[in-house]
Design a protein around this motif. Structure first.
Motif, PDB file in Angstrom:
ATOM      1  N   ILE A 147       0.842  -1.213   0.000  1.00  0.00           N
ATOM      2  CA  ILE A 147       0.000   0.000   0.000  1.00  0.00           C
ATOM      3  C   ILE A 147       0.876   1.262   0.000  1.00  0.00           C
ATOM      4  O   ILE A 147       2.031   1.246   0.427  1.00  0.00           O
ATOM      5  N   LEU A 148       0.253   2.343  -0.496  1.00  0.00           N
ATOM      6  CA  LEU A 148       0.785   3.686  -0.258  1.00  0.00           C
ATOM      7  C   LEU A 148      -0.294   4.395   0.549  1.00  0.00           C
ATOM      8  O   LEU A 148      -1.472   4.062   0.437  1.00  0.00           O
ATOM      9  N   LEU A 149       0.070   5.378   1.310  1.00  0.00           N
ATOM     10  CA  LEU A 149      -0.927   6.166   2.027  1.00  0.00           C
ATOM     11  C   LEU A 149      -1.066   7.514   1.342  1.00  0.00           C
ATOM     12  O   LEU A 149      -0.060   8.153   1.003  1.00  0.00           O
ATOM     13  N   ARG A 150      -2.313   7.937   1.142  1.00  0.00           N
ATOM     14  CA  ARG A 150      -2.526   9.241   0.502  1.00  0.00           C
ATOM     15  C   ARG A 150      -2.438  10.349   1.549  1.00  0.00           C
ATOM     16  O   ARG A 150      -3.217  10.392   2.502  1.00  0.00           O
ATOM     17  N   ILE A 151      -1.493  11.217   1.339  1.00  0.00           N
ATOM     18  CA  ILE A 151      -1.217  12.309   2.269  1.00  0.00           C
ATOM     19  C   ILE A 151      -1.645  13.631   1.623  1.00  0.00           C
ATOM     20  O   ILE A 151      -1.429  13.845   0.429  1.00  0.00           O
ATOM     21  N   THR A 152      -2.242  14.512   2.413  1.00  0.00           N
ATOM     22  CA  THR A 152      -2.631  15.835   1.905  1.00  0.00           C
ATOM     23  C   THR A 152      -1.583  16.841   2.364  1.00  0.00           C
ATOM     24  O   THR A 152      -1.435  17.089   3.562  1.00  0.00           O
TER      25      THR A 152
ATOM     26  N   ALA B 156      -9.138  20.746  -7.468  1.00  0.00           N
ATOM     27  CA  ALA B 156      -8.088  20.985  -6.478  1.00  0.00           C
ATOM     28  C   ALA B 156      -8.219  19.948  -5.369  1.00  0.00           C
ATOM     29  O   ALA B 156      -9.304  19.691  -4.870  1.00  0.00           O
ATOM     30  N   THR B 157      -7.106  19.311  -4.998  1.00  0.00           N
ATOM     31  CA  THR B 157      -7.193  18.240  -4.002  1.00  0.00           C
ATOM     32  C   THR B 157      -6.118  18.338  -2.928  1.00  0.00           C
ATOM     33  O   THR B 157      -6.071  17.508  -2.032  1.00  0.00           O
ATOM     34  N   GLY B 158      -5.252  19.314  -3.023  1.00  0.00           N
ATOM     35  CA  GLY B 158      -4.099  19.335  -2.130  1.00  0.00           C
ATOM     36  C   GLY B 158      -4.324  20.082  -0.826  1.00  0.00           C
ATOM     37  O   GLY B 158      -3.504  20.032   0.084  1.00  0.00           O
TER      38      GLY B 158
ATOM     39  N   HIS C 247       1.739   8.913  -1.062  1.00  0.00           N
ATOM     40  CA  HIS C 247       1.209   9.473  -2.303  1.00  0.00           C
ATOM     41  C   HIS C 247       0.590  10.831  -2.020  1.00  0.00           C
ATOM     42  O   HIS C 247       0.030  11.064  -0.942  1.00  0.00           O
ATOM     43  N   CYS C 248       0.678  11.730  -2.983  1.00  0.00           N
ATOM     44  CA  CYS C 248      -0.121  12.964  -2.907  1.00  0.00           C
ATOM     45  C   CYS C 248      -0.492  13.372  -4.323  1.00  0.00           C
ATOM     46  O   CYS C 248       0.155  12.965  -5.293  1.00  0.00           O
TER      47      CYS C 248
ATOM     48  N   ARG D 245       6.921  21.992  -4.282  1.00  0.00           N
ATOM     49  CA  ARG D 245       6.436  22.209  -2.911  1.00  0.00           C
ATOM     50  C   ARG D 245       5.888  20.916  -2.321  1.00  0.00           C
ATOM     51  O   ARG D 245       6.126  20.591  -1.161  1.00  0.00           O
ATOM     52  N   ALA D 246       5.138  20.159  -3.138  1.00  0.00           N
ATOM     53  CA  ALA D 246       4.578  18.887  -2.654  1.00  0.00           C
ATOM     54  C   ALA D 246       5.715  17.938  -2.264  1.00  0.00           C
ATOM     55  O   ALA D 246       5.676  17.305  -1.197  1.00  0.00           O
ATOM     56  N   ALA D 247       6.741  17.844  -3.120  1.00  0.00           N
ATOM     57  CA  ALA D 247       7.861  16.937  -2.842  1.00  0.00           C
ATOM     58  C   ALA D 247       8.577  17.367  -1.561  1.00  0.00           C
ATOM     59  O   ALA D 247       8.920  16.531  -0.712  1.00  0.00           O
ATOM     60  N   ASP D 248       8.749  18.655  -1.407  1.00  0.00           N
ATOM     61  CA  ASP D 248       9.427  19.184  -0.229  1.00  0.00           C
ATOM     62  C   ASP D 248       8.671  18.787   1.058  1.00  0.00           C
ATOM     63  O   ASP D 248       9.256  18.292   2.025  1.00  0.00           O
ATOM     64  N   ILE D 249       7.354  18.982   1.025  1.00  0.00           N
ATOM     65  CA  ILE D 249       6.530  18.681   2.204  1.00  0.00           C
ATOM     66  C   ILE D 249       6.516  17.176   2.488  1.00  0.00           C
ATOM     67  O   ILE D 249       6.665  16.732   3.628  1.00  0.00           O
TER      68      ILE D 249
END
Ligand code: LLP
Length: 432
Positions: free
Chosen positions: A152-157, A169-171, A205-206, A220-224
């Protein structure tokens, strides 16, 4: 023109992949979706090679098949060595029927039903991208019964606002998708996943939104997410092996839209990922990206036949075509822009301001407002809406009991029907 697979013949007819589309509509009927196979493959190769060049062999492109899902799409992805993202039992079934390797399938969605989870496990789906704790527990339970350890991957916001239109928009923290870092939900679900016996956490995952043109959003997503990965390693001694940055790269619907250099964009994201991993002493995770729209949108076009031209003096001119929101609901839903042309009169000056509308029984059935067409436009002319390969066929409906259109795939040589035209009998098939 808007995409370099389009051209105009000497006789003023629109061509896709060097074939006059007016001949194709005569042969396959109206209205009609056309798709250019070479363009799809070119788009995939751009991603696959950019990901490998930047991140090495462990990186993988996943085609977000919600953008356009029928068997031939999965066959093409298999041949191109891409993975796929699916979001329902229907998409899983279509992939399975096309012989797609299930270990390269990532199953997304914020509410997978028990039946869908069982279906996915039965078919050996490679990864679940888990969205909630309820889902996590059901996967663990069902996987336990089958004696498997499910990856599994976990979906992170991440808490990013992409400034795209709201429906996609989903982030942001209050999204219906994922688990926000900011609220502590992400950490709770991660902790639980690490303690369950029948799931194996591969990473995170995001997905932040769609129709994004800058690499900054992904950076920015990768950084977070990398900061989050380091934080989890610190607290729980677990280091993620995979990081899926989602989809969302934009496409040109209008001449005024920017042209995106995917290779350069991915290289910029890569720079950030490498720098950040060095800073946090992390091993660079295997990177996934999930483009949907940018794989198929510019490979598609919809052709219609004009039925009437209604000039309302002092107001507007309606050009009615033989399709509409039933095959393309995107203007009705999002006021989505499209380039619309008269495919048999490409050399005539477009001087008439029109509203191109469909045949459905409601005023909101508009394909596009403020379209310039030749003044001579009349019943029988062919209107082409460009860049319709993404989220058109896949979002089509039977509103007004209108049968769905066929999809004709233009191959290197010749063309083939990859989705047949529905009949009125098909539409009524399940009525009892
Ligand atoms: N990954 C995830 C988790 C997604 O939710 C999506 C799109 C993608 C990847 C692919 O995004 P793309 O590269 O296609 O932008 N119906 C809307 C688009 C909805 C997008 C939903 N998720 C439209 O017609 O614009």
């Amino acid at each position: 023109m808007i995409c370099d697979n389009l051209s105009v013949s000497d006789t003023g007819r629109l061509q896709m992949a060097d074939r006059p589309v007016t001949d194709l509509i005569r042969q396959y009927g109206s209205p009609l979706y056309l798709m250019d196979e070479e363009r799809i493959r070119y788009n995939v190769r751009q991603y696959v090679s950019a990901l490998k060049e930047t991140f090495g062999e462990s990186a993988m492109m996943l085609y977000a098949s919600k953008a356009c899902s029928f068997k031939e799409m999965y066959r093409i992805m298999k041949e191109e060595n891409a993975g796929v993202d699916v979001v329902s039992a229907g998409e899983i079934y279509t992939a399975v029927s096309a012989g797609f390797p299930m270990d390269k399938v990532y199953f997304h969605g914020n509410n997978k039903t028990d039946d869908e989870i069982a279906f996915a496990l039965d078919h050996g789906v490679g990864y679940f991208v888990v969205d909630s704790r309820e889902e996590l527990r059901v996967i663990n339970e069902f996987a336990g019964k089958q004696g498997v350890s499910q990856k599994i991957l976990l979906r992170i916001t991440p808490g990013i606002d992409t400034h795209t239109y709201e429906a996609v928009a989903t982030g942001q923290v209050d999204s219906k998708f994922g688990n926000a870092i900011e609220t502590g939900l992400a950490e709770e679900i991660t902790k639980e996943a690490l303690n369950l016996p029948n799931v194996r956490l591969s990473g995170f995952h995001c997905h932040v939104g769609s129709q994004v043109f800058d690499s900054d959003t992904f950076i920015r997503a990768a950084d977070i997410l990398l900061t989050y990965i380091a934080d989890i390693r610190e607290k729980y001694g677990y280091e993620a092996e995979e990081l899926d940055l989602g989809g969302g790269y934009g496409v040109r619907y209008l001449e005024s839209d920017p042209t995106l250099d995917i290779k350069a964009n991915i290289a910029e994201v890569g720079q950030k990922v490498f720098d950040k991993c060095r800073e946090l002493s992390l091993k660079v995770p295997a990177i996934r990206m999930e483009p949907g729209r940018s794989i198929v949108a510019d490979a598609g076009m919809t052709l219609y036949t004009v039925g009437s031209v209604k000039r309302i003096p002092g107001y507007k001119t309606y050009v009615s075509v033989d399709g509409g929101m039933s095959d393309n609901p995107r203007y009705a839903l999002y006021e989505a822009p499209y380039t619309v042309v008269c495919a048999d009169k490409m050399k005539e000056d477009a001087t008439l301001l029109t509203s191109v509308v469909g045949k459905c029984c409601e005023s909101g059935d508009v394909l596009q407002e403020k379209v310039m067409l030749p003044d001579s436009v009349c019943r029988g002319d062919i209107v082409a809406v460009l860049t319709t390969g993404a989220y058109n066929y896949s979002m089509a409906s039977h509103y007004n009991r209108i049968p769905k259109l066929p999809v004709v795939m233009l191959g290197k040589t010749g063309e083939r029907v990859v989705v047949a035209r529905e009949t009125v009998e098909d539409v009524a098939r399940f009525d009892r």
